[in-house]
Design a protein around this motif. Structure first.
Motif, mmCIF file in Angstrom:
data_model
loop_
_atom_site.group_PDB
_atom_site.id
_atom_site.type_symbol
_atom_site.label_atom_id
_atom_site.label_comp_id
_atom_site.label_asym_id
_atom_site.label_seq_id
_atom_site.Cartn_x
_atom_site.Cartn_y
_atom_site.Cartn_z
ATOM 1 N N GLN A 1 0.954 34.550 36.035
ATOM 2 C CA GLN A 1 2.668 34.647 35.765
ATOM 3 C C GLN A 1 3.043 34.079 34.499
ATOM 4 N N GLY A 2 2.121 33.359 33.735
ATOM 5 C CA GLY A 2 2.448 32.564 32.421
ATOM 6 C C GLY A 2 3.080 33.526 31.539
ATOM 7 N N ALA A 3 2.733 34.742 31.109
ATOM 8 C CA ALA A 3 3.562 35.487 30.227
ATOM 9 C C ALA A 3 4.632 36.257 31.053
ATOM 10 N N CYS A 4 4.763 36.365 32.261
ATOM 11 C CA CYS A 4 6.009 36.810 33.054
ATOM 12 C C CYS A 4 7.067 35.642 32.908
ATOM 13 N N ILE B 1 3.749 36.666 23.114
ATOM 14 C CA ILE B 1 4.683 37.252 23.841
ATOM 15 C C ILE B 1 6.068 36.379 24.020
ATOM 16 N N GLY B 2 6.004 35.314 24.434
ATOM 17 C CA GLY B 2 7.417 34.521 24.630
ATOM 18 C C GLY B 2 8.192 34.616 23.231
ATOM 19 N N GLY B 3 7.723 34.319 22.010
ATOM 20 C CA GLY B 3 8.469 34.291 20.838
ATOM 21 C C GLY B 3 9.225 35.768 20.507
ATOM 22 N N GLY C 1 8.308 29.469 27.062
ATOM 23 C CA GLY C 1 6.712 29.697 27.399
ATOM 24 C C GLY C 1 5.847 28.753 27.671
ATOM 25 N N ASP C 2 4.632 28.998 27.145
ATOM 26 C CA ASP C 2 3.482 27.961 27.555
ATOM 27 C C ASP C 2 3.910 26.517 26.774
ATOM 28 N N ALA C 3 4.674 26.393 25.767
ATOM 29 C CA ALA C 3 5.113 25.241 25.240
ATOM 30 C C ALA C 3 6.097 24.328 26.116
ATOM 31 N N TYR D 1 -14.520 32.783 31.803
ATOM 32 C CA TYR D 1 -14.945 33.594 30.915
ATOM 33 C C TYR D 1 -14.611 34.968 30.867
ATOM 34 N N ARG D 2 -14.193 35.625 29.946
ATOM 35 C CA ARG D 2 -13.406 36.984 29.649
ATOM 36 C C ARG D 2 -14.407 37.908 29.173
ATOM 37 N N SER D 3 -14.356 39.352 29.701
ATOM 38 C CA SER D 3 -15.003 40.233 28.963
ATOM 39 C C SER D 3 -14.317 41.760 29.426
ATOM 40 N N LEU E 1 8.411 33.030 13.033
ATOM 41 C CA LEU E 1 7.549 32.175 12.098
ATOM 42 C C LEU E 1 6.264 32.166 12.938
ATOM 43 N N GLU E 2 5.291 32.815 12.385
ATOM 44 C CA GLU E 2 3.943 32.712 13.221
ATOM 45 C C GLU E 2 3.038 32.122 12.332
ATOM 46 N N ARG E 3 2.162 31.224 12.906
ATOM 47 C CA ARG E 3 1.182 30.447 12.042
ATOM 48 C C ARG E 3 -0.083 31.495 11.489
ATOM 49 N N HIS F 1 2.960 30.972 8.557
ATOM 50 C CA HIS F 1 3.817 30.017 8.394
ATOM 51 C C HIS F 1 3.705 29.064 9.810
ATOM 52 N N ASP F 2 3.344 28.016 9.344
ATOM 53 C CA ASP F 2 2.905 27.177 10.386
ATOM 54 C C ASP F 2 4.123 25.856 10.520
ATOM 55 N N VAL F 3 4.848 25.982 11.400
ATOM 56 C CA VAL F 3 5.867 25.155 11.534
ATOM 57 C C VAL F 3 5.340 23.856 12.078
ATOM 58 N N THR F 4 5.667 22.605 11.510
ATOM 59 C CA THR F 4 5.156 21.434 11.683
ATOM 60 C C THR F 4 6.105 20.301 12.163
ATOM 61 N N HIS G 1 -3.227 46.036 28.929
ATOM 62 C CA HIS G 1 -3.967 45.492 27.850
ATOM 63 C C HIS G 1 -3.102 44.479 27.094
ATOM 64 N N ARG G 2 -3.478 43.088 26.795
ATOM 65 C CA ARG G 2 -2.511 42.236 26.081
ATOM 66 C C ARG G 2 -2.166 42.682 25.051
ATOM 67 N N ALA G 3 -3.062 43.441 24.211
ATOM 68 C CA ALA G 3 -2.522 43.728 22.703
ATOM 69 C C ALA G 3 -1.605 44.908 23.099
ATOM 70 N N ILE H 1 -3.800 41.619 31.189
ATOM 71 C CA ILE H 1 -2.955 40.781 31.689
ATOM 72 C C ILE H 1 -2.336 41.338 33.055
ATOM 73 N N GLN H 2 -1.935 40.895 34.152
ATOM 74 C CA GLN H 2 -1.339 41.311 35.376
ATOM 75 C C GLN H 2 0.414 41.227 35.232
ATOM 76 N N ILE H 3 0.842 41.991 35.344
ATOM 77 C CA ILE H 3 2.420 41.771 35.462
ATOM 78 C C ILE H 3 3.115 42.301 36.703
HETATM 79 C C1 LIG Z 1 -7.520 33.455 31.580
HETATM 80 C C2 LIG Z 1 -5.967 33.455 31.456
HETATM 81 C C3 LIG Z 1 -5.329 34.612 32.144
HETATM 82 C C4 LIG Z 1 -4.191 34.877 32.349
HETATM 83 N N1 LIG Z 1 -3.629 35.785 32.850
HETATM 84 C C5 LIG Z 1 -2.175 36.076 32.876
HETATM 85 C C6 LIG Z 1 -1.525 37.055 33.648
HETATM 86 O O1 LIG Z 1 -2.371 37.806 34.227
HETATM 87 N N2 LIG Z 1 -0.228 37.039 33.666
HETATM 88 C C7 LIG Z 1 0.403 36.425 33.012
HETATM 89 O O2 LIG Z 1 1.680 36.666 33.149
HETATM 90 N N3 LIG Z 1 -0.035 35.409 32.277
HETATM 91 C C8 LIG Z 1 -1.221 35.182 32.299
HETATM 92 N N4 LIG Z 1 -1.898 34.160 31.449
HETATM 93 C C9 LIG Z 1 -0.963 33.270 30.782
HETATM 94 C C10 LIG Z 1 -0.531 33.879 29.635
HETATM 95 O O3 LIG Z 1 -1.491 34.406 28.791
HETATM 96 C C11 LIG Z 1 0.376 32.866 28.614
HETATM 97 O O4 LIG Z 1 1.255 32.194 29.540
HETATM 98 C C12 LIG Z 1 1.227 33.693 27.774
HETATM 99 O O5 LIG Z 1 0.465 34.163 26.808
HETATM 100 C C13 LIG Z 1 2.084 32.516 27.095
HETATM 101 O O6 LIG Z 1 2.746 33.120 25.808
HETATM 102 P P1 LIG Z 1 3.723 32.211 24.760
HETATM 103 O O7 LIG Z 1 4.260 33.269 23.899
HETATM 104 O O8 LIG Z 1 4.511 31.215 25.252
HETATM 105 O O9 LIG Z 1 2.410 31.404 23.964
HETATM 106 P P2 LIG Z 1 1.283 32.115 22.937
HETATM 107 O O10 LIG Z 1 0.699 33.223 23.744
HETATM 108 O O11 LIG Z 1 0.188 30.904 22.932
HETATM 109 O O12 LIG Z 1 1.844 32.228 21.614
HETATM 110 C C14 LIG Z 1 2.026 31.090 20.840
HETATM 111 C C15 LIG Z 1 2.063 31.751 19.490
HETATM 112 O O13 LIG Z 1 2.572 30.687 18.476
HETATM 113 C C16 LIG Z 1 1.600 30.593 17.565
HETATM 114 N N5 LIG Z 1 1.913 29.267 16.948
HETATM 115 C C17 LIG Z 1 1.290 28.156 17.604
HETATM 116 N N6 LIG Z 1 1.622 27.053 16.824
HETATM 117 C C18 LIG Z 1 2.546 27.453 15.773
HETATM 118 C C19 LIG Z 1 3.167 26.719 14.909
HETATM 119 N N7 LIG Z 1 2.884 25.396 14.549
HETATM 120 N N8 LIG Z 1 3.790 27.558 13.927
HETATM 121 C C20 LIG Z 1 4.085 29.003 14.143
HETATM 122 N N9 LIG Z 1 3.327 29.357 15.107
HETATM 123 C C21 LIG Z 1 2.487 28.707 15.966
HETATM 124 C C22 LIG Z 1 0.410 30.938 18.074
HETATM 125 O O14 LIG Z 1 -0.421 31.499 16.944
HETATM 126 C C23 LIG Z 1 0.776 32.082 19.021
HETATM 127 O O15 LIG Z 1 0.659 33.295 18.166
HETATM 128 C C24 LIG Z 1 -3.276 33.983 31.402
HETATM 129 C C25 LIG Z 1 -3.747 33.064 30.714
HETATM 130 C C26 LIG Z 1 -5.134 32.828 30.823
HETATM 131 C C27 LIG Z 1 -5.630 31.585 29.956
#
Ligand SMILES: Cc1cc2nc3c(=O)[nH]c(=O)nc-3n(C[C@H](O)[C@H](O)[C@H](O)COP(=O)(O)OP(=O)(O)OC[C@H]3O[C@@H](n4cnc5c(N)ncnc54)[C@H](O)[C@@H]3O)c2cc1C
Length: 394
Positions: free
Chosen positions: A304-307, A13-15, A292-294, A185-187, A32-34, A130-133, A106-108, A45-47
């Protein structure tokens, strides 16, 4: 800028949001996605309203709104006695206050909205497997390396490679993420499988000692998202491991049977051990920036992680436009604008885990008493710092 595209490592979502934001400013990027294909896990996901601002800024507001389920409230319930603690209405007053709704999706679908928009842009190139190292930079450009591909040169590198970012390791070197000891646990189940009495149009949180359960509807009410979390002090990080229902049941023996029963309705449970990191001040190294999460992985307790990742993308594209021609200044500005806000969400997520989601005894009673007396305006005032944000400078 030096005429080279921006390289974005990670197509989550961040990229994708970063690629879209830059494209809106006329800046080309290569994502570049791994993984072998671009996608998201099958869960909800909540937004918050701040994310809707981001959708609009990124040019996908209508598409994102069309995929969302508009819930009526956020409900906090006591998992031990089964009674209500607090309700935050998400009605017109909420929307007027924050300029946008609160929803679940839905996340997808969310990832798909961003992906479709990226695919439709001439300025975005998407490459999978494409795995960036690592990266290297000289004064004029940055080079992204992978083990089995030619290196790629860019004007900047945005590391949106998630919780276990290898690029963060090169830049910051702060080791593995912190394992919180909380297991989630998710379902996702068809709505018919959810007990009728609990088919609420709400994001519902049942809070119990060292455990909680969340549920909400998804996909035009065809599905229900179940998220069950137990603070069981595990020490090893795990992501997406299929587990039996028996395993999910453990750690919920002490809550009300009606609440515990929710677990029985789930299927195909998968397990994540939640991780985060302490906030840091520097996420930028010359022409390389984390996003983002990085940059700021957090527990999900503020949802809020995706937000925050999308707000990062908004901020990034805004400062790149402001400082066009000077990418290093733009990236430095980006981290200065973003770091306190995201650190606050990281730290507060831990706090609300301890004091709202998982307390027992006296702390739970204090929680119930304080939270049950708050009216909607007081809730909105307390949440204004979060839901009133946009990713842009105040
Ligand atoms: C249980 C749970 C519930 C959550 N609920 C919410 C919610 O309700 N609302 C909300 O806002 N957030 C929520 N979050 C947080 C949210 O899912 C994340 O913060 C968000 O998805 C982060 O997005 P991102 O793009 O930074 O990282 P990611 O989604 O982890 O994407 C990283 C991408 O980089 C790729 N990648 C990794 N390494 C490499 C590499 N070396 N080279 C190339 N590609 C690479 C991966 O394959 C992946 O596609 C939740 C998290 C969890 C665990």
């Amino acid at each position: 800028m030096n005429g080279l595209p921006v390289i974005i490592a990670g197509g989550g979502i961040g990229g994708l949001a970063a690629a879209l934001g830059l494209a809106r400013k006329g800046v080309a990027s290569i994502v570049l996605e791994r993984a072998n294909e671009l996608g998201e896990i099958g869960a909800g996901i909540q937004i918050g309203p701040n994310a809707f601002h981001c959708f609009d800024y990124l040019g996908v507001g209508d598409e994102a709104r069309a995929k969302a389920v508009y819930i009526d409230s956020l409900r906090l319930m006591d998992a031990v006695d089964g009674g209500p603690i607090a309700t935050i209405p998400l009605d017109d007053h909420f929307r007027r206050r924050f300029g946008n709704p609160y929803a679940v999706v839905h996340r997808a679908d969310l990832h798909g909205v961003l992906l479709d928009a990226c695919r439709a842009s001439d300025l975005i190139e998407l490459r999978v497997s494409h795995d960036v190292t690592r990266y290297a930079q000289n004064g004029d450009s940055v080079r992204a390396f992978s083990d089995d591909r030619d290196p790629i040169d860019g004007s900047a590198l945005i590391a949106a490679d998630g919780l276990r970012s290898v690029l963060r390791q090169q830049m910051v070197g702060d080791g593995e993420p912190r394992v919180s000891g909380h297991t989630t646990y998710r379902s996702v189940i068809p709505t018919e499988q959810m007990p009728e009495a609990l088919r609420w149009n709400a994001a519902t949180l049942w809070a119990g000692p060292k455990c909680h359960i969340v549920h909400y509807p998804l996909k035009g009410w065809k599905l229900f998202n179940l998220v069950v979390t137990c603070h069981n002090d595990v020490t090893e990080a795990v992501a997406g491991k299929p587990v039996s229902k028996d395993e999910v049941r453990q750690g919920f023996e002490h809550i009300a049977p009606r609440v515990r029963q929710i677990i029985e309705h789930g299927d195909d449970w998968k397990l994540w051990v939640l991780c985060d990191r302490d906030p840091i001040l520097d996420w930028v190294d010359g022409r390389v920036a984390l996003l983002g999460d990085a940059a700021h992985p957090m527990l999900q307790y503020f949802a809020q992680g995706a937000c925050m990742a999308m707000e990062d993308a908004v901020c990034l594209s805004h400062v790149v436009e402001q400082h066009r021609g000077d990418i290093e200044t733009a990236l430095d500005r980006y981290q200065r604008v973003r770091r306190v806000r995201t650190a606050r969400v990281q730290l507060d997520s831990r706090l609300i885990g301890d004091y709202i989601y998982h307390p027992a005894g006296a702390i739970a009673e204090v929680r119930n008493q304080i939270m049950s007396t708050l009216g909607p305006q007081e809730w909105y005032d307390r949440l204004a710092w979060l839901y009133g944000g946009t990713g842009l400078e105040a």
